[in-house]
Design a protein around this motif. Structure first.
Motif, PDB file in Angstrom:
ATOM      1  N   GLN A 175      33.578  42.906 101.873  1.00 43.78           N
ATOM      2  CA  GLN A 175      33.326  42.055 100.722  1.00 43.78           C
ATOM      3  C   GLN A 175      34.162  42.549  99.555  1.00 43.78           C
ATOM      4  O   GLN A 175      34.417  43.746  99.425  1.00 43.78           O
ATOM      5  N   LEU A 176      34.573  41.619  98.709  1.00 44.78           N
ATOM      6  CA  LEU A 176      35.425  41.937  97.578  1.00 44.78           C
ATOM      7  C   LEU A 176      34.832  41.366  96.302  1.00 44.78           C
ATOM      8  O   LEU A 176      34.245  40.286  96.305  1.00 44.78           O
ATOM      9  N   GLN A 177      35.035  42.094  95.207  1.00 47.20           N
ATOM     10  CA  GLN A 177      34.524  41.666  93.923  1.00 47.20           C
ATOM     11  C   GLN A 177      35.535  41.990  92.831  1.00 47.20           C
ATOM     12  O   GLN A 177      35.865  43.157  92.619  1.00 47.20           O
ATOM     13  N   GLU A 178      35.999  40.967  92.129  1.00 51.44           N
ATOM     14  CA  GLU A 178      36.922  41.153  91.019  1.00 51.44           C
ATOM     15  C   GLU A 178      36.162  41.527  89.753  1.00 51.44           C
ATOM     16  O   GLU A 178      35.030  41.095  89.546  1.00 51.44           O
ATOM     17  N   SER A 179      36.813  42.299  88.908  1.00 48.70           N
ATOM     18  CA  SER A 179      36.245  42.616  87.612  1.00 48.70           C
ATOM     19  C   SER A 179      37.371  42.883  86.623  1.00 48.70           C
ATOM     20  O   SER A 179      38.467  43.291  87.003  1.00 48.70           O
ATOM     21  N   GLY A 180      37.087  42.631  85.360  1.00 50.06           N
ATOM     22  CA  GLY A 180      38.063  42.841  84.314  1.00 50.06           C
ATOM     23  C   GLY A 180      37.774  41.951  83.126  1.00 50.06           C
ATOM     24  O   GLY A 180      36.785  41.219  83.102  1.00 50.06           O
ATOM     25  N   PRO A 181      38.634  41.991  82.132  1.00 50.51           N
ATOM     26  CA  PRO A 181      38.395  41.215  80.914  1.00 50.51           C
ATOM     27  C   PRO A 181      38.578  39.723  81.151  1.00 50.51           C
ATOM     28  O   PRO A 181      39.433  39.300  81.929  1.00 50.51           O
ATOM     29  N   GLY A 182      37.781  38.938  80.458  1.00 53.64           N
ATOM     30  CA  GLY A 182      37.934  37.494  80.534  1.00 53.64           C
ATOM     31  C   GLY A 182      38.925  36.946  79.527  1.00 53.64           C
ATOM     32  O   GLY A 182      39.334  35.786  79.628  1.00 53.64           O
ATOM     33  N   LEU A 183      39.315  37.774  78.573  1.00 53.89           N
ATOM     34  CA  LEU A 183      40.228  37.347  77.518  1.00 53.89           C
ATOM     35  C   LEU A 183      41.283  38.418  77.300  1.00 53.89           C
ATOM     36  O   LEU A 183      40.965  39.601  77.158  1.00 53.89           O
ATOM     37  N   VAL A 184      42.538  38.003  77.284  1.00 51.67           N
ATOM     38  CA  VAL A 184      43.665  38.889  77.033  1.00 51.67           C
ATOM     39  C   VAL A 184      44.548  38.265  75.965  1.00 51.67           C
ATOM     40  O   VAL A 184      44.765  37.053  75.967  1.00 51.67           O
ATOM     41  N   ARG A 185      45.052  39.084  75.061  1.00 48.67           N
ATOM     42  CA  ARG A 185      45.925  38.591  74.005  1.00 48.67           C
ATOM     43  C   ARG A 185      47.348  38.429  74.518  1.00 48.67           C
ATOM     44  O   ARG A 185      47.811  39.191  75.369  1.00 48.67           O
ATOM     45  N   PRO A 186      48.071  37.439  74.003  1.00 42.59           N
ATOM     46  CA  PRO A 186      49.475  37.277  74.407  1.00 42.59           C
ATOM     47  C   PRO A 186      50.278  38.547  74.173  1.00 42.59           C
ATOM     48  O   PRO A 186      50.074  39.243  73.182  1.00 42.59           O
ATOM     49  N   SER A 187      51.169  38.822  75.104  1.00 39.21           N
ATOM     50  CA  SER A 187      52.061  39.981  75.130  1.00 39.21           C
ATOM     51  C   SER A 187      51.385  41.255  75.638  1.00 39.21           C
ATOM     52  O   SER A 187      52.076  42.248  75.887  1.00 39.21           O
ATOM     53  N   GLN A 188      50.072  41.227  75.801  1.00 39.41           N
ATOM     54  CA  GLN A 188      49.372  42.407  76.287  1.00 39.41           C
ATOM     55  C   GLN A 188      49.380  42.451  77.812  1.00 39.41           C
ATOM     56  O   GLN A 188      49.913  41.578  78.485  1.00 39.41           O
ATOM     57  N   THR A 189      48.779  43.481  78.359  1.00 38.93           N
ATOM     58  CA  THR A 189      48.705  43.677  79.800  1.00 38.93           C
ATOM     59  C   THR A 189      47.325  43.315  80.318  1.00 38.93           C
ATOM     60  O   THR A 189      46.312  43.772  79.782  1.00 38.93           O
ATOM     61  N   LEU A 190      47.300  42.484  81.343  1.00 45.97           N
ATOM     62  CA  LEU A 190      46.067  42.143  82.035  1.00 45.97           C
ATOM     63  C   LEU A 190      45.820  43.156  83.137  1.00 45.97           C
ATOM     64  O   LEU A 190      46.700  43.391  83.969  1.00 45.97           O
ATOM     65  N   SER A 191      44.645  43.748  83.147  1.00 41.07           N
ATOM     66  CA  SER A 191      44.267  44.701  84.183  1.00 41.07           C
ATOM     67  C   SER A 191      42.989  44.231  84.860  1.00 41.07           C
ATOM     68  O   SER A 191      41.964  44.052  84.199  1.00 41.07           O
ATOM     69  N   LEU A 192      43.059  44.038  86.165  1.00 45.08           N
ATOM     70  CA  LEU A 192      41.918  43.605  86.951  1.00 45.08           C
ATOM     71  C   LEU A 192      41.697  44.574  88.102  1.00 45.08           C
ATOM     72  O   LEU A 192      42.644  45.166  88.617  1.00 45.08           O
ATOM     73  N   THR A 193      40.451  44.704  88.499  1.00 43.16           N
ATOM     74  CA  THR A 193      40.081  45.587  89.591  1.00 43.16           C
ATOM     75  C   THR A 193      39.364  44.791  90.673  1.00 43.16           C
ATOM     76  O   THR A 193      38.546  43.921  90.372  1.00 43.16           O
ATOM     77  N   CYS A 194      39.682  45.085  91.908  1.00 47.30           N
ATOM     78  CA  CYS A 194      38.972  44.523  93.045  1.00 47.30           C
ATOM     79  C   CYS A 194      38.261  45.657  93.768  1.00 47.30           C
ATOM     80  O   CYS A 194      38.914  46.566  94.299  1.00 47.30           O
ATOM     81  N   THR A 195      36.945  45.591  93.779  1.00 45.25           N
ATOM     82  CA  THR A 195      36.142  46.592  94.456  1.00 45.25           C
ATOM     83  C   THR A 195      35.792  46.093  95.851  1.00 45.25           C
ATOM     84  O   THR A 195      35.309  44.975  96.012  1.00 45.25           O
TER      85      THR A 195
END
Length: 125
Positions: A3-23
């Motif tokens: 089983q997999l579950q994503e997690s991370g921020p729902g909002l990211v500002r332009p030019s920033q880095t999106l970081s997501l984790t899959c557990t």
């Protein structure tokens, strides 16, 4: 059953880095013969395969995103991560992680891979 579950921020500002984790549970990301994928779906659009990390640790990326995408893993926590740099509003999408036995396209993965539930990411100031 893995089983997999994503997690991370729902909002990211332009030019920033999106970081997501899959557990991952129910299987090891190192011992299971698998590709661990990141796929996204922008609003009203189709699935886009972004990249994957194999159980061996090898990484693979979509040519269109390779220059700003990094996939890594933490074996002690049995999860893998996505970093998408220099985000724009075009990157707003539902982001999924998925496990597959083969290195396949998003269309194939949609039918045969094991997917997380997805997490929605908004890019906004």
């Amino acid at each position: 059953q893995v089983q997999l579950q994503e997690s991370g921020p729902g909002l990211v500002r332009p030019s920033q880095t999106l970081s997501l984790t899959c557990t991952v549970s129910g299987g090891s990301i190192t011992t299971y013969v698998s590709y661990w994928n990141w796929i996204r779906q922008p609003p009203g659009q189709g699935l886009e395969w972004m990249g994957a990390i194999a159980s061996s640790g090898s990484t693979y990326y979509s040519p269109s995103l390779k220059h700003r995408t990094s996939i890594s893993r933490d074996t002690s926590k049995n999860h893998f991560t996505l970093q998408l740099r220099s985000v724009t509003p075009e990157d707003a999408a539902v982001y999924y992680c998925a496990r597959s036995s083969f290195f396949k396209t998003a269309g194939w993965l949609r039918k045969y891979a094991t997917w997380g539930q997805g997490t929605q990411v908004t890019v906004s100031s």
